[in-house]
Motif scaffolding. Sequence first.
Motif, PDB file in Angstrom:
ATOM      1  N   ASN A   6       0.853  -1.180   0.000  1.00  0.00           N
ATOM      2  CA  ASN A   6       0.000   0.000   0.000  1.00  0.00           C
ATOM      3  C   ASN A   6       0.893   1.236   0.000  1.00  0.00           C
ATOM      4  O   ASN A   6       1.644   1.466   0.932  1.00  0.00           O
ATOM      5  N   LEU A   7       0.824   2.018  -1.072  1.00  0.00           N
ATOM      6  CA  LEU A   7       1.698   3.180  -1.208  1.00  0.00           C
ATOM      7  C   LEU A   7       1.392   4.269  -0.196  1.00  0.00           C
ATOM      8  O   LEU A   7       2.192   5.170   0.008  1.00  0.00           O
ATOM      9  N   ASN A   8       0.226   4.211   0.446  1.00  0.00           N
ATOM     10  CA  ASN A   8      -0.139   5.220   1.436  1.00  0.00           C
ATOM     11  C   ASN A   8       0.366   4.873   2.827  1.00  0.00           C
ATOM     12  O   ASN A   8       0.196   5.646   3.750  1.00  0.00           O
ATOM     13  N   GLU A   9       0.957   3.710   2.972  1.00  0.00           N
ATOM     14  CA  GLU A   9       1.397   3.259   4.282  1.00  0.00           C
ATOM     15  C   GLU A   9       2.849   2.793   4.204  1.00  0.00           C
ATOM     16  O   GLU A   9       3.226   2.034   3.314  1.00  0.00           O
ATOM     17  N   LEU A  10       3.673   3.264   5.114  1.00  0.00           N
ATOM     18  CA  LEU A  10       5.086   2.895   5.142  1.00  0.00           C
ATOM     19  C   LEU A  10       5.273   1.677   6.036  1.00  0.00           C
ATOM     20  O   LEU A  10       4.879   1.684   7.199  1.00  0.00           O
ATOM     21  N   ASN A  11       5.855   0.630   5.487  1.00  0.00           N
ATOM     22  CA  ASN A  11       6.168  -0.554   6.270  1.00  0.00           C
ATOM     23  C   ASN A  11       7.554  -0.342   6.869  1.00  0.00           C
ATOM     24  O   ASN A  11       8.568  -0.397   6.163  1.00  0.00           O
ATOM     25  N   VAL A  12       7.599  -0.073   8.152  1.00  0.00           N
ATOM     26  CA  VAL A  12       8.850   0.256   8.825  1.00  0.00           C
ATOM     27  C   VAL A  12       9.824  -0.913   8.785  1.00  0.00           C
ATOM     28  O   VAL A  12      11.033  -0.732   8.641  1.00  0.00           O
ATOM     29  N   SER A  13       9.314  -2.123   8.856  1.00  0.00           N
ATOM     30  CA  SER A  13      10.174  -3.298   8.785  1.00  0.00           C
ATOM     31  C   SER A  13      10.879  -3.380   7.428  1.00  0.00           C
ATOM     32  O   SER A  13      12.097  -3.580   7.359  1.00  0.00           O
ATOM     33  N   ASP A  14      10.118  -3.215   6.348  1.00  0.00           N
ATOM     34  CA  ASP A  14      10.725  -3.216   5.011  1.00  0.00           C
ATOM     35  C   ASP A  14      11.741  -2.093   4.872  1.00  0.00           C
ATOM     36  O   ASP A  14      12.824  -2.283   4.332  1.00  0.00           O
ATOM     37  N   PHE A  15      11.363  -0.928   5.354  1.00  0.00           N
ATOM     38  CA  PHE A  15      12.240   0.240   5.281  1.00  0.00           C
ATOM     39  C   PHE A  15      13.564  -0.045   5.995  1.00  0.00           C
ATOM     40  O   PHE A  15      14.645   0.194   5.450  1.00  0.00           O
ATOM     41  N   ALA A  16      13.481  -0.566   7.218  1.00  0.00           N
ATOM     42  CA  ALA A  16      14.689  -0.852   8.000  1.00  0.00           C
ATOM     43  C   ALA A  16      15.562  -1.898   7.309  1.00  0.00           C
ATOM     44  O   ALA A  16      16.787  -1.739   7.236  1.00  0.00           O
ATOM     45  N   LEU A  17      14.951  -2.951   6.797  1.00  0.00           N
ATOM     46  CA  LEU A  17      15.720  -4.006   6.130  1.00  0.00           C
ATOM     47  C   LEU A  17      16.420  -3.491   4.875  1.00  0.00           C
ATOM     48  O   LEU A  17      17.592  -3.798   4.632  1.00  0.00           O
ATOM     49  N   VAL A  18      15.713  -2.707   4.066  1.00  0.00           N
ATOM     50  CA  VAL A  18      16.320  -2.162   2.851  1.00  0.00           C
ATOM     51  C   VAL A  18      17.475  -1.236   3.207  1.00  0.00           C
ATOM     52  O   VAL A  18      18.549  -1.293   2.595  1.00  0.00           O
ATOM     53  N   PHE A  19      17.278  -0.395   4.227  1.00  0.00           N
ATOM     54  CA  PHE A  19      18.358   0.523   4.599  1.00  0.00           C
ATOM     55  C   PHE A  19      19.534  -0.196   5.239  1.00  0.00           C
ATOM     56  O   PHE A  19      20.678   0.224   5.070  1.00  0.00           O
ATOM     57  N   GLU A  20      19.276  -1.274   5.964  1.00  0.00           N
ATOM     58  CA  GLU A  20      20.384  -2.075   6.491  1.00  0.00           C
ATOM     59  C   GLU A  20      21.207  -2.643   5.340  1.00  0.00           C
ATOM     60  O   GLU A  20      22.441  -2.586   5.357  1.00  0.00           O
ATOM     61  N   ASP A  21      20.529  -3.194   4.350  1.00  0.00           N
ATOM     62  CA  ASP A  21      21.236  -3.756   3.196  1.00  0.00           C
ATOM     63  C   ASP A  21      21.975  -2.674   2.420  1.00  0.00           C
ATOM     64  O   ASP A  21      23.131  -2.859   2.024  1.00  0.00           O
ATOM     65  N   LEU A  22      21.327  -1.561   2.184  1.00  0.00           N
ATOM     66  CA  LEU A  22      21.956  -0.462   1.460  1.00  0.00           C
ATOM     67  C   LEU A  22      23.154   0.095   2.237  1.00  0.00           C
ATOM     68  O   LEU A  22      24.205   0.375   1.654  1.00  0.00           O
ATOM     69  N   THR A  23      23.020   0.209   3.541  1.00  0.00           N
ATOM     70  CA  THR A  23      24.120   0.693   4.381  1.00  0.00           C
ATOM     71  C   THR A  23      25.313  -0.255   4.315  1.00  0.00           C
ATOM     72  O   THR A  23      26.460   0.179   4.204  1.00  0.00           O
ATOM     73  N   ARG A  24      25.049  -1.539   4.379  1.00  0.00           N
ATOM     74  CA  ARG A  24      26.122  -2.535   4.297  1.00  0.00           C
ATOM     75  C   ARG A  24      26.869  -2.393   2.972  1.00  0.00           C
ATOM     76  O   ARG A  24      28.101  -2.372   2.928  1.00  0.00           O
ATOM     77  N   ILE A  25      26.135  -2.237   1.875  1.00  0.00           N
ATOM     78  CA  ILE A  25      26.753  -2.038   0.562  1.00  0.00           C
ATOM     79  C   ILE A  25      27.528  -0.720   0.548  1.00  0.00           C
ATOM     80  O   ILE A  25      28.673  -0.659   0.099  1.00  0.00           O
TER      81      ILE A  25
END
Length: 148
Positions: A6-25
């Motif tokens: 749902n584009l109107n709702e931010l999934n904090v879990s997804d957000f955190a996981l993506v940023f963890e992966d991006l940060t590691r890279i």
Amino acid sequence: METKHNLNELNVSDFALVFEDLTRIFIRLPSIEKLSFTTLSVLHTLCRKSPMRLTELTANEQVTQSAITQLVTRLERDGLVERRPDPNDGRVVLVHITAQGANIIDSRRLERMKRISTFMDGLTLEEKQAIAAAMPSLRRLVELGSDS
């Protein structure tokens, strides 16, 4: 774990996981100036907030006073930082980043930008526009996180 789309709702879990992966890279991208994570973290901090007291650096980097003192001594020996008396309180020493220390951070950032741009070449125009549209919110999130 189910992903919400749902584009109107931010999934904090997804957000955190993506940023963890991006940060590691992101952390591992530059191949120049192979320094420890803590050393680079201190230099990055000082690039943005120089000068700082040792006690501020200790709290910011979440290491012991002894560890930060040893690290600053080594960085000073290597010409990356320098200690100067606080002009407002002679009992206090402030740690300043030197031009050489700032150059390390700048060169890492430039290399990182070059490498990230090659990744971005694989994105669609819409994906690039979505990232560009998110930048003000991400900057605000950084501000909010920096205040805590």
